[in-house]
Design an enzyme around this catalytic site. Sequence first.
Site, PDB file in Angstrom:
ATOM      1  N   ARG A  23     -14.461  -7.271  -6.052  1.00  0.00           N
ATOM      2  CA  ARG A  23     -13.614  -6.649  -5.032  1.00  0.00           C
ATOM      3  C   ARG A  23     -12.590  -7.641  -4.486  1.00  0.00           C
ATOM      4  O   ARG A  23     -11.510  -7.259  -4.048  1.00  0.00           O
ATOM      5  CB  ARG A  23     -14.473  -6.057  -3.914  1.00  0.00           C
ATOM      6  CG  ARG A  23     -15.214  -4.799  -4.367  1.00  0.00           C
ATOM      7  CD  ARG A  23     -16.174  -4.300  -3.310  1.00  0.00           C
ATOM      8  NE  ARG A  23     -15.539  -3.872  -2.082  1.00  0.00           N
ATOM      9  CZ  ARG A  23     -15.095  -2.647  -1.838  1.00  0.00           C
ATOM     10  NH1 ARG A  23     -15.214  -1.707  -2.740  1.00  0.00           N
ATOM     11  NH2 ARG A  23     -14.528  -2.340  -0.680  1.00  0.00           N
ATOM     12  N   ASP A  67     -15.010  -5.019   9.490  1.00  0.00           N
ATOM     13  CA  ASP A  67     -15.029  -3.641   9.001  1.00  0.00           C
ATOM     14  C   ASP A  67     -16.270  -3.570   8.105  1.00  0.00           C
ATOM     15  O   ASP A  67     -16.208  -3.834   6.912  1.00  0.00           O
ATOM     16  CB  ASP A  67     -13.731  -3.395   8.218  1.00  0.00           C
ATOM     17  CG  ASP A  67     -13.562  -1.951   7.809  1.00  0.00           C
ATOM     18  OD1 ASP A  67     -14.016  -1.073   8.552  1.00  0.00           O
ATOM     19  OD2 ASP A  67     -12.987  -1.700   6.726  1.00  0.00           O
ATOM     20  N   CYS A 126     -16.945   3.382   8.885  1.00  0.00           N
ATOM     21  CA  CYS A 126     -16.469   4.739   8.580  1.00  0.00           C
ATOM     22  C   CYS A 126     -17.682   5.663   8.520  1.00  0.00           C
ATOM     23  O   CYS A 126     -17.836   6.441   7.598  1.00  0.00           O
ATOM     24  CB  CYS A 126     -15.644   4.766   7.304  1.00  0.00           C
ATOM     25  SG  CYS A 126     -16.501   4.169   5.846  1.00  0.00           S
ATOM     26  N   ALA A 146     -13.212  -7.889   3.732  1.00  0.00           N
ATOM     27  CA  ALA A 146     -11.801  -7.511   3.656  1.00  0.00           C
ATOM     28  C   ALA A 146     -11.406  -6.664   2.452  1.00  0.00           C
ATOM     29  O   ALA A 146     -10.360  -6.017   2.481  1.00  0.00           O
ATOM     30  CB  ALA A 146     -10.941  -8.767   3.683  1.00  0.00           C
ATOM     31  N   ALA A 147     -12.193  -6.686   1.372  1.00  0.00           N
ATOM     32  CA  ALA A 147     -11.743  -6.024   0.137  1.00  0.00           C
ATOM     33  C   ALA A 147     -11.832  -4.497   0.257  1.00  0.00           C
ATOM     34  O   ALA A 147     -12.791  -3.998   0.849  1.00  0.00           O
ATOM     35  CB  ALA A 147     -12.609  -6.489  -1.033  1.00  0.00           C
ATOM     36  N   PRO A 148     -10.824  -3.760  -0.248  1.00  0.00           N
ATOM     37  CA  PRO A 148      -9.683  -4.235  -1.043  1.00  0.00           C
ATOM     38  C   PRO A 148      -8.436  -4.613  -0.249  1.00  0.00           C
ATOM     39  O   PRO A 148      -7.395  -4.835  -0.855  1.00  0.00           O
ATOM     40  CB  PRO A 148      -9.394  -3.040  -1.946  1.00  0.00           C
ATOM     41  CG  PRO A 148      -9.731  -1.853  -1.094  1.00  0.00           C
ATOM     42  CD  PRO A 148     -10.893  -2.274  -0.241  1.00  0.00           C
ATOM     43  N   GLY A 183      -7.306  -3.116   2.986  1.00  0.00           N
ATOM     44  CA  GLY A 183      -6.692  -2.111   3.866  1.00  0.00           C
ATOM     45  C   GLY A 183      -6.400  -2.640   5.260  1.00  0.00           C
ATOM     46  O   GLY A 183      -5.374  -2.315   5.864  1.00  0.00           O
ATOM     47  N   LYS A 184      -7.309  -3.448   5.789  1.00  0.00           N
ATOM     48  CA  LYS A 184      -7.076  -4.005   7.133  1.00  0.00           C
ATOM     49  C   LYS A 184      -6.363  -5.352   7.013  1.00  0.00           C
ATOM     50  O   LYS A 184      -5.483  -5.670   7.792  1.00  0.00           O
ATOM     51  CB  LYS A 184      -8.403  -4.209   7.884  1.00  0.00           C
ATOM     52  CG  LYS A 184      -9.436  -3.091   7.730  1.00  0.00           C
ATOM     53  CD  LYS A 184      -9.137  -1.876   8.529  1.00  0.00           C
ATOM     54  CE  LYS A 184     -10.178  -0.767   8.377  1.00  0.00           C
ATOM     55  NZ  LYS A 184     -10.427  -0.220   7.054  1.00  0.00           N
TER      56      LYS A 184
HETATM   57  N1  SAM Z   1     -11.980  -3.752   5.164  1.00  0.00           N
HETATM   58  C1  SAM Z   1     -11.816  -3.182   3.840  1.00  0.00           C
HETATM   59  C2  SAM Z   1     -10.528  -2.400   3.766  1.00  0.00           C
HETATM   60  O1  SAM Z   1     -10.037  -1.960   4.805  1.00  0.00           O
HETATM   61  O2  SAM Z   1      -9.992  -2.269   2.654  1.00  0.00           O
HETATM   62  C3  SAM Z   1     -12.995  -2.320   3.471  1.00  0.00           C
HETATM   63  C4  SAM Z   1     -14.298  -3.036   3.583  1.00  0.00           C
HETATM   64  S1  SAM Z   1     -15.688  -2.105   3.081  1.00  0.00           S
HETATM   65  C5  SAM Z   1     -15.884  -0.999   4.377  1.00  0.00           C
HETATM   66  C6  SAM Z   1     -16.993  -3.232   3.324  1.00  0.00           C
HETATM   67  C7  SAM Z   1     -16.956  -4.469   2.490  1.00  0.00           C
HETATM   68  O3  SAM Z   1     -18.097  -5.261   2.868  1.00  0.00           O
HETATM   69  C8  SAM Z   1     -17.060  -4.289   1.002  1.00  0.00           C
HETATM   70  O4  SAM Z   1     -15.896  -4.766   0.379  1.00  0.00           O
HETATM   71  C9  SAM Z   1     -18.292  -5.084   0.569  1.00  0.00           C
HETATM   72  O5  SAM Z   1     -18.078  -5.838  -0.605  1.00  0.00           O
HETATM   73  C10 SAM Z   1     -18.542  -5.993   1.758  1.00  0.00           C
HETATM   74  N2  SAM Z   1     -19.985  -6.323   1.975  1.00  0.00           N
HETATM   75  C11 SAM Z   1     -21.070  -5.677   1.544  1.00  0.00           C
HETATM   76  N3  SAM Z   1     -22.195  -6.282   1.948  1.00  0.00           N
HETATM   77  C12 SAM Z   1     -21.834  -7.343   2.665  1.00  0.00           C
HETATM   78  C13 SAM Z   1     -22.540  -8.382   3.322  1.00  0.00           C
HETATM   79  N4  SAM Z   1     -23.856  -8.430   3.352  1.00  0.00           N
HETATM   80  N5  SAM Z   1     -21.837  -9.313   3.921  1.00  0.00           N
HETATM   81  C14 SAM Z   1     -20.490  -9.263   3.897  1.00  0.00           C
HETATM   82  N6  SAM Z   1     -19.744  -8.309   3.298  1.00  0.00           N
HETATM   83  C15 SAM Z   1     -20.421  -7.370   2.684  1.00  0.00           C
END
Ligand code: SAM
Length: 466
Positions: A141, A181, A234, A113-115, A117-118
Amino acid sequence: MNHHLPEAFCSRMKQMLGEKEYEQFLQSYDSPREFGLRVNTEKISCEELTHLLPFSLTKIPWVDNGYSYKEEARPGRNPCYQAGLYYLQEPSAMTPASRIPITPGDYVLDMCAAPGGKATALGARLKGQGLLVANDISASRCRALLRNIELFGITNALVTNEPPLRLAEYFPEFFHKIVLDAPCSGEGMFRKEESMAADWTPEKSRELAQVQRSLILLAADMLRPGGMLLYSTCTFAPEEDEGTIAYLLENRPEMEIMDITPYEGFSPGVPAWGNGDTRLEKCVRIFPHRMNGEGHFLSLLRKPGTAASGSCAPRVRLPKEGEKLVKEFLKETGISCIGGRSLNTAPIEARGEKVYLLPPVSLNVRGITFLRNGVYLGDLKKGRFEPSQPFALALRRDECRAVLCLKQTDERILRYLKGETLTVEPEETSVRKGWVLVTVEGYPLGWGKLVKAALKNKYPPGWRCV
Ligand code: SAM
């Protein structure tokens, strides 16, 4: 062309699009990136916000509450941003949350979820009912995620910092809706953030495809029968997009792929880029040369069955003395609801000196690493209750009687956000002393304490950003 694109990426895109269309795709890197803001309709209507803001907004045709603006507008510097009236987000990134149906009362999970947006979009649509679990694996994050959830005034969120595998142990078949996401190779963001292109390698994309495959199975397992899952990335990479959905359909054959509310610029998924399953056509890809947005991919899935509704949280009691202090504060400021939730029935609990409004859903959080469960309302100090900044932001217009309502052109707003003491005329506030909610055009910004003509500033140092 200003952008340096990796060679292997270019040749794969050429293969995907064909020579002629590939040229158009490349040209899209010469046009400027898109800037967008999404209205927090839980706090303000789109019409009201467009009238309020001193710069012009253009409707994004495929997202109900999405608008684009010119870079020079700088909406992050307007006090309406500090009031949580909108989230700054590139238009394509608004699409995934806009394409999963959310009903107030649903239990919703945003797995990565971080940061926020969704998660902020999903939370606003829940209207304080049901539950939003906003999770991210990264602790740093997660702090930005919590800040955005607090800015948005979401009162029913559990913000967790867990690997998804652990979440799946806690929440088997629990959620009505899940957004995944996924972490991805970010090919769709090369125009917006050139550094992503520099970091890209085909191997990374392959590794991430493996991560996405494990995450999507966990998501499916946390979905209750009748629940829906929205997968998004993305990136344009077929392996991470159609490939991941094909993997889910092979390994959880009960899952159904759903139609996505269309828009003329959306491109269908390509079965041949996955495993040839024709259902993959129901996925959507956003190409920057076919519409005004950066690259994205999404797919909506459903687990067959009927979703049962969840249970409500019992009222948690505060210690007697604490309850008295909170009640005195609520009486003094004339507050009876927070974010539309009546405080007569809401579950409020104290942990040490800290007071929280819990989500309206009964949940055992023991053993889960979380940053916040509900809203941090404030602190019980010796003989008094001190309200918090998230409490101020969770209040909607007109939910507090003790207010100082400043026009957005009032120079005191900037001074308030900098932490300065303000001078207030007697007719400007409904109370003569004590706690006052400072608002911009009626929308809460934070607290102050009135002592004669001086408003002592209670805007916390960590929130000051101007
Ligand atoms: N949904 C967020 C938004 O709209 O602001 C953006 C999310 S970003 C595309 C992907 C996120 O997945 C990152 O914040 C990252 O910390 C997390 N991430 C990375 N590896 C992961 C894993 N193995 N399991 C779960 N989350 C992970």
